[in-house]
Design an enzyme around this catalytic site. Sequence first.
Site, PDB file in Angstrom:
ATOM      1  N   HIS A   1      29.226  29.799  33.181  1.00 15.66           N
ATOM      2  CA  HIS A   1      28.153  29.240  32.359  1.00 15.66           C
ATOM      3  C   HIS A   1      27.666  27.960  32.980  1.00 15.66           C
ATOM      4  O   HIS A   1      28.447  27.199  33.533  1.00 15.66           O
ATOM      5  CB  HIS A   1      28.635  28.970  30.918  1.00 15.66           C
TER       6      HIS A   1
ATOM      7  N   ASP B   1      28.424  36.807  26.341  1.00 15.38           N
ATOM      8  CA  ASP B   1      28.069  38.197  26.632  1.00 15.38           C
ATOM      9  C   ASP B   1      29.281  39.092  26.875  1.00 15.38           C
ATOM     10  O   ASP B   1      29.176  40.314  26.766  1.00 15.38           O
ATOM     11  CB  ASP B   1      27.164  38.253  27.867  1.00 15.38           C
TER      12      ASP B   1
HETATM   13  N1  ACO Z   1      31.594  35.736  38.775  1.00 16.18           N
HETATM   14  C1  ACO Z   1      32.016  35.259  39.982  1.00 16.18           C
HETATM   15  N2  ACO Z   1      31.649  34.071  40.461  1.00 16.18           N
HETATM   16  C2  ACO Z   1      30.841  33.319  39.712  1.00 16.18           C
HETATM   17  C3  ACO Z   1      30.374  33.740  38.457  1.00 16.18           C
HETATM   18  C4  ACO Z   1      30.786  34.997  37.995  1.00 16.18           C
HETATM   19  N3  ACO Z   1      30.380  35.464  36.831  1.00 16.18           N
HETATM   20  N4  ACO Z   1      29.604  32.777  37.940  1.00 16.18           N
HETATM   21  C5  ACO Z   1      29.569  31.793  38.819  1.00 16.18           C
HETATM   22  N5  ACO Z   1      30.314  32.116  39.894  1.00 16.18           N
HETATM   23  C6  ACO Z   1      30.516  31.302  41.088  1.00 16.18           C
HETATM   24  C7  ACO Z   1      29.298  31.437  42.014  1.00 16.18           C
HETATM   25  O1  ACO Z   1      29.428  32.503  42.896  1.00 16.18           O
HETATM   26  C8  ACO Z   1      29.278  30.091  42.671  1.00 16.18           C
HETATM   27  O2  ACO Z   1      30.261  30.083  43.648  1.00 16.18           O
HETATM   28  P1  ACO Z   1      30.026  29.303  45.041  1.00 16.18           P
HETATM   29  O3  ACO Z   1      29.854  27.867  44.668  1.00 16.18           O
HETATM   30  O4  ACO Z   1      31.265  29.595  45.820  1.00 16.18           O
HETATM   31  O5  ACO Z   1      28.778  29.894  45.634  1.00 16.18           O
HETATM   32  C9  ACO Z   1      29.721  29.140  41.567  1.00 16.18           C
HETATM   33  O6  ACO Z   1      30.545  29.932  40.693  1.00 16.18           O
HETATM   34  C10 ACO Z   1      28.570  28.534  40.780  1.00 16.18           C
HETATM   35  O7  ACO Z   1      27.742  29.616  40.291  1.00 16.18           O
HETATM   36  P2  ACO Z   1      26.203  29.506  40.032  1.00 16.18           P
HETATM   37  O8  ACO Z   1      25.625  30.885  39.930  1.00 16.18           O
HETATM   38  O9  ACO Z   1      25.553  28.568  40.998  1.00 16.18           O
HETATM   39  O10 ACO Z   1      26.236  28.782  38.602  1.00 16.18           O
HETATM   40  P3  ACO Z   1      25.004  28.596  37.664  1.00 16.18           P
HETATM   41  O11 ACO Z   1      25.310  27.471  36.776  1.00 16.18           O
HETATM   42  O12 ACO Z   1      23.733  28.558  38.428  1.00 16.18           O
HETATM   43  O13 ACO Z   1      24.965  29.987  36.868  1.00 16.18           O
HETATM   44  C11 ACO Z   1      25.493  31.729  35.426  1.00 16.18           C
HETATM   45  C12 ACO Z   1      25.484  30.201  35.624  1.00 16.18           C
HETATM   46  C13 ACO Z   1      24.114  32.293  35.757  1.00 16.18           C
HETATM   47  C14 ACO Z   1      25.809  32.022  33.977  1.00 16.18           C
HETATM   48  C15 ACO Z   1      26.558  32.344  36.366  1.00 16.18           C
HETATM   49  O14 ACO Z   1      27.826  31.897  35.982  1.00 16.18           O
HETATM   50  C16 ACO Z   1      26.486  33.850  36.374  1.00 16.18           C
HETATM   51  O15 ACO Z   1      25.687  34.438  37.110  1.00 16.18           O
HETATM   52  N6  ACO Z   1      27.334  34.542  35.521  1.00 16.18           N
HETATM   53  C17 ACO Z   1      27.268  35.981  35.420  1.00 16.18           C
HETATM   54  C18 ACO Z   1      26.085  36.397  34.580  1.00 16.18           C
HETATM   55  C19 ACO Z   1      26.287  36.078  33.109  1.00 16.18           C
HETATM   56  O16 ACO Z   1      27.324  36.360  32.543  1.00 16.18           O
HETATM   57  N7  ACO Z   1      25.239  35.528  32.514  1.00 16.18           N
HETATM   58  C20 ACO Z   1      25.245  35.201  31.060  1.00 16.18           C
HETATM   59  C21 ACO Z   1      25.317  33.730  30.852  1.00 16.18           C
HETATM   60  S1  ACO Z   1      25.407  33.361  29.146  1.00 16.18           S
HETATM   61  C22 ACO Z   1      23.869  33.671  28.554  1.00 16.18           C
HETATM   62  O17 ACO Z   1      22.879  33.512  29.202  1.00 16.18           O
HETATM   63  C23 ACO Z   1      23.739  34.187  27.254  1.00 16.18           C
END
Ligand code: ACO
Length: 370
Positions: free
Chosen positions: A256, A307
């Site tokens: 998140h 989610d």
């Molecule tokens: N699985 C594996 N690795 C992850 C995940 C995940 N679900 N989420 C984040 N990471 C990792 C990324 O790969 C990244 O790693 P790195 O620094 O080595 O490249 C690091 O954690 C940071 O991730 P970002 O995507 O840059 O974080 P951001 O704050 O931009 O994104 C988000 C947040 C979009 C929720 C992200 O965690 C994600 O894509 N999760 C999966 C999708 C999801 O569940 N979305 C629902 C969110 S809740 C909602 O909207 C209702």
Amino acid sequence: MTATKGLEGIVATTSSVSSIIDGVLTYRGYNIDDLAENATFEEVVYLLWYGKLPNRSELDRLLKDLSENAAIPAEIIDQIKLYPKNVNSMAALRSAVSSLALYDEEANDMSKEANLRKAIKLQAQIPTIIATFARIREGKEPIAPKAGVSIAENFLYMLTGKNPEKIAVEALDKALVLHADHELNASTFAARVTVATLSDIYSGVTSAIGALKGPLHGGANEAVMAMLEEIGTVDNVANYINEKLANKEKVMGFGHRVYKNGDPRAKHLQKMSQELGKITGNLNWYNMSIQIEEMVTGQKGLKPNVDFYSASVYTSLEIPRDLFTPIFAISRTSGWTAHILEQYDNNRLIRPRAEYTGPLHQVFVPIEKR
Ligand code: ACO
């Protein structure tokens, strides 16, 4: 000018609708844990719109207004009948909600009273649109909304044509409470940007639905269920997750932008997932989810978000997978419209800047010489 990718950490507006402070989510100052345990979704809708919990007569008035506005125009039903049968359900919702404006004489009336009436219509009609779409694509006749029942009960009734079990209504109602608002999430921001141009509330909610659809936002609940179905059984979890993490792929339903120590909504959905699994006699989805959580949290330190467990909750309620994100939209309509009303009350155009990274001082070459 230096850009902040994804606007992370940028405070873009003031708002008194909901807050996330030190990992605690509140709607209008009420802790989400309290609301999840004690409030109905309609009480939360009132709270978000009017800034206070309703007394009995205020709630009755809202229930009556929602009930009286739940039917959708016949033109929208006709339009849904023309949609391709295999169309994405969020795309269908986005189109139908945009079209609602065409049949509302008040669509462009920007008075506060008219905007509140439109918020009621949107909140009441979005569940009807989704149920209508779900039935029509299966070749069934749509079912008109029932008077005098909650949004959760009405939705399940319109979807199936049967009076839903009390436990199913309670579970869906609690899920609606948990998803109702979430500070300046991507879809709410989209709604606020749209209406800050003084465009109408239907345009704002249509923008929000488009933003919610993506798998990094509301679309994640469907992606979680697709993953659980692909994994199939608890025995396959370890290999599947190890491979995903080794390939640096994201595991949907984890992580998140704002919560780093866990999403406070997830525990409620986890509990519901377990309870419903016991009732249906199928704990497979729950057991798989628990093992996935152990692995992803253990190896990556990432916690489940709202989610993750909602996927198994909705599956236990026998809701088709591609309606999970539309259900999120039913709930979040309350938050979107509360934010839209707040934006209108103290509006200023939202227009940030971009850090330019393209070439400069280019010399124009006539087309014959390119
Ligand atoms: N699985 C594996 N690795 C992850 C995940 C995940 N679900 N989420 C984040 N990471 C990792 C990324 O790969 C990244 O790693 P790195 O620094 O080595 O490249 C690091 O954690 C940071 O991730 P970002 O995507 O840059 O974080 P951001 O704050 O931009 O994104 C988000 C947040 C979009 C929720 C992200 O965690 C994600 O894509 N999760 C999966 C999708 C999801 O569940 N979305 C629902 C969110 S809740 C909602 O909207 C209702």
